[in-house]
Design a protein around this motif. Structure first.
Motif, mmCIF file in Angstrom:
data_model
loop_
_atom_site.group_PDB
_atom_site.id
_atom_site.type_symbol
_atom_site.label_atom_id
_atom_site.label_comp_id
_atom_site.label_asym_id
_atom_site.label_seq_id
_atom_site.Cartn_x
_atom_site.Cartn_y
_atom_site.Cartn_z
ATOM 1 N N GLN A 87 -2.459 -9.336 -5.452
ATOM 2 C CA GLN A 87 -1.927 -9.590 -4.115
ATOM 3 C C GLN A 87 -2.954 -9.177 -3.058
ATOM 4 O OE1 GLN A 87 1.911 -7.450 -4.163
ATOM 5 N NE2 GLN A 87 2.930 -9.453 -4.177
ATOM 6 N N ILE A 110 3.220 -0.622 -1.813
ATOM 7 C CA ILE A 110 2.992 -0.888 -3.233
ATOM 8 C C ILE A 110 2.645 -2.360 -3.371
ATOM 9 C CG2 ILE A 110 3.983 -0.915 -5.537
ATOM 10 C CD1 ILE A 110 5.810 1.370 -4.672
ATOM 11 N N LEU A 111 1.543 -2.635 -4.025
ATOM 12 C CA LEU A 111 1.097 -4.014 -4.251
ATOM 13 C C LEU A 111 1.043 -4.315 -5.740
ATOM 14 C CD1 LEU A 111 -2.020 -4.639 -1.946
ATOM 15 C CD2 LEU A 111 0.287 -5.548 -1.658
ATOM 16 N N LYS A 112 1.207 -5.578 -6.068
ATOM 17 C CA LYS A 112 0.966 -6.007 -7.431
ATOM 18 C C LYS A 112 -0.496 -6.444 -7.554
ATOM 19 C CE LYS A 112 5.686 -7.475 -8.339
ATOM 20 N NZ LYS A 112 6.581 -8.593 -8.716
ATOM 21 N N ILE A 113 -1.030 -6.362 -8.757
ATOM 22 C CA ILE A 113 -2.400 -6.795 -9.012
ATOM 23 C C ILE A 113 -2.577 -8.233 -8.538
ATOM 24 C CG2 ILE A 113 -4.090 -7.303 -10.816
ATOM 25 C CD1 ILE A 113 -2.873 -4.974 -12.418
ATOM 26 N N PRO A 169 -5.957 -2.141 -9.564
ATOM 27 C CA PRO A 169 -5.496 -0.746 -9.707
ATOM 28 C C PRO A 169 -6.503 0.278 -9.189
ATOM 29 C CG PRO A 169 -4.962 -2.008 -11.673
ATOM 30 C CD PRO A 169 -5.818 -2.906 -10.821
ATOM 31 N N THR A 206 -5.974 1.779 -5.748
ATOM 32 C CA THR A 206 -4.929 2.768 -5.474
ATOM 33 C C THR A 206 -5.577 4.001 -4.871
ATOM 34 O OG1 THR A 206 -3.487 2.010 -7.246
ATOM 35 C CG2 THR A 206 -3.232 4.298 -6.542
ATOM 36 N N VAL A 218 -1.432 0.195 -6.331
ATOM 37 C CA VAL A 218 -1.552 -1.143 -6.910
ATOM 38 C C VAL A 218 -1.129 -1.078 -8.377
ATOM 39 C CG1 VAL A 218 -3.063 -3.102 -7.399
ATOM 40 C CG2 VAL A 218 -3.463 -1.678 -5.366
ATOM 41 N N LEU A 219 -0.088 -1.832 -8.700
ATOM 42 C CA LEU A 219 0.466 -1.789 -10.060
ATOM 43 C C LEU A 219 0.291 -3.125 -10.767
ATOM 44 C CD1 LEU A 219 3.792 0.073 -9.231
ATOM 45 C CD2 LEU A 219 1.711 1.061 -10.194
#
Lengths: 112, 112
Positions: free
Chosen positions: B17, B12-15, B83, B86, B111-112
């Motif tokens: 990253q 899981i990645l953050k926007i 996102p 994803t 990607v969140l």
């Protein structure tokens, strides 16, 4: 341009029944065609391929496919489905530049 | 015989990253590929390589980078995660461009 269409997104069959998954392609020359299977959480495994010659191709796990040039089709068949055949099935075409073009997939569910 | 291996299995990645998806094959294949799989869309080719030091774009390369410094490894880099990235990512390899492609088990990226 090349394309692959799998008209059926989901198919449900009873265990022991016969199966046919449809695949239609668009390509300007003689296609190289493939069927892959993807079990849940797994990568893709090659079931069979058609390059030339006999239009009825035998694959692993009892699957076969028939190439019909006149119908631009490469349908996958199995005479008797087992519960372990539940998976997603992808038809693919190898065309220009040796790149694979995949269809959208057909998810097969097997009823006991 | 491991075949094609991919790490990580999930991420899981953050926007914004960045991350690298790893792919290794032990079959001494010249050709390697990266695909992304979105629901109902089949697999789309992102990048491919015909040998160490040689890479080329596939159908959907934007937002990704690759390198191929060895025959065995073909990492995929996401610099600024969005996102739209994803997806499930598959690495594959083949001996030549016309040979059967062998797939890894995939990396599920959110990607969140």
């Amino acid at each position: 341009a090349q394309s692959v269409t799998q008209p059926d997104i989901h198919i449900t069959v009873s265990e022991g029944a016969s199966l046919e998954l449809r695949c239609n392609y668009s390509y300007g020359a003689t296609p190289y065609l493939f069927w892959y299977v993807q079990s849940p959480g797994q990568g893709l495994q090659l079931l069979l391929k058609y390059f030339s010659g006999d239009t009825l191709v035998q694959g692993i796990k009892g699957f076969e496919a028939e190439f019909k040039r006149s119908q631009s089709s490469f349908n996958l068949r199995k005479p008797s489905v087992h519960w372990s055949d539940a998976a997603e099935y992808f038809c693919a075409l190898r065309g220009a530049g040796n790149m694979l073009t995949f269809g959208g997939g057909t998810r097969l569910m097997v009823k006991p | 015989n491991a075949g094609v291996t991919q790490t990580p299995k999930f991420r899981i990645l953050k926007i914004g990253q960045s991350m690298t998806l790893q792919c290794t094959q032990d079959m001494n294949h010249n050709y390697m590929y990266w695909y992304r799989q979105d629901p109902g869309m089949g697999l789309k080719l992102i990048y491919y390589s015909v040998g160490a030091g040689i890479t080329d774009k596939g159908e959907v390369p934007n937002g990704y980078n690759v390198s191929r410094s060895t025959t065995e490894d073909f990492p995929l880099r996401l610099e600024l995660a969005a996102p739209s990235q994803t997806s499930v990512y598959f690495c594959a390899s083949s001996r030549t461009g016309g040979d059967t492609q062998y797939f890894g088990p995939g990396t599920r990226l959110t990607v969140l």
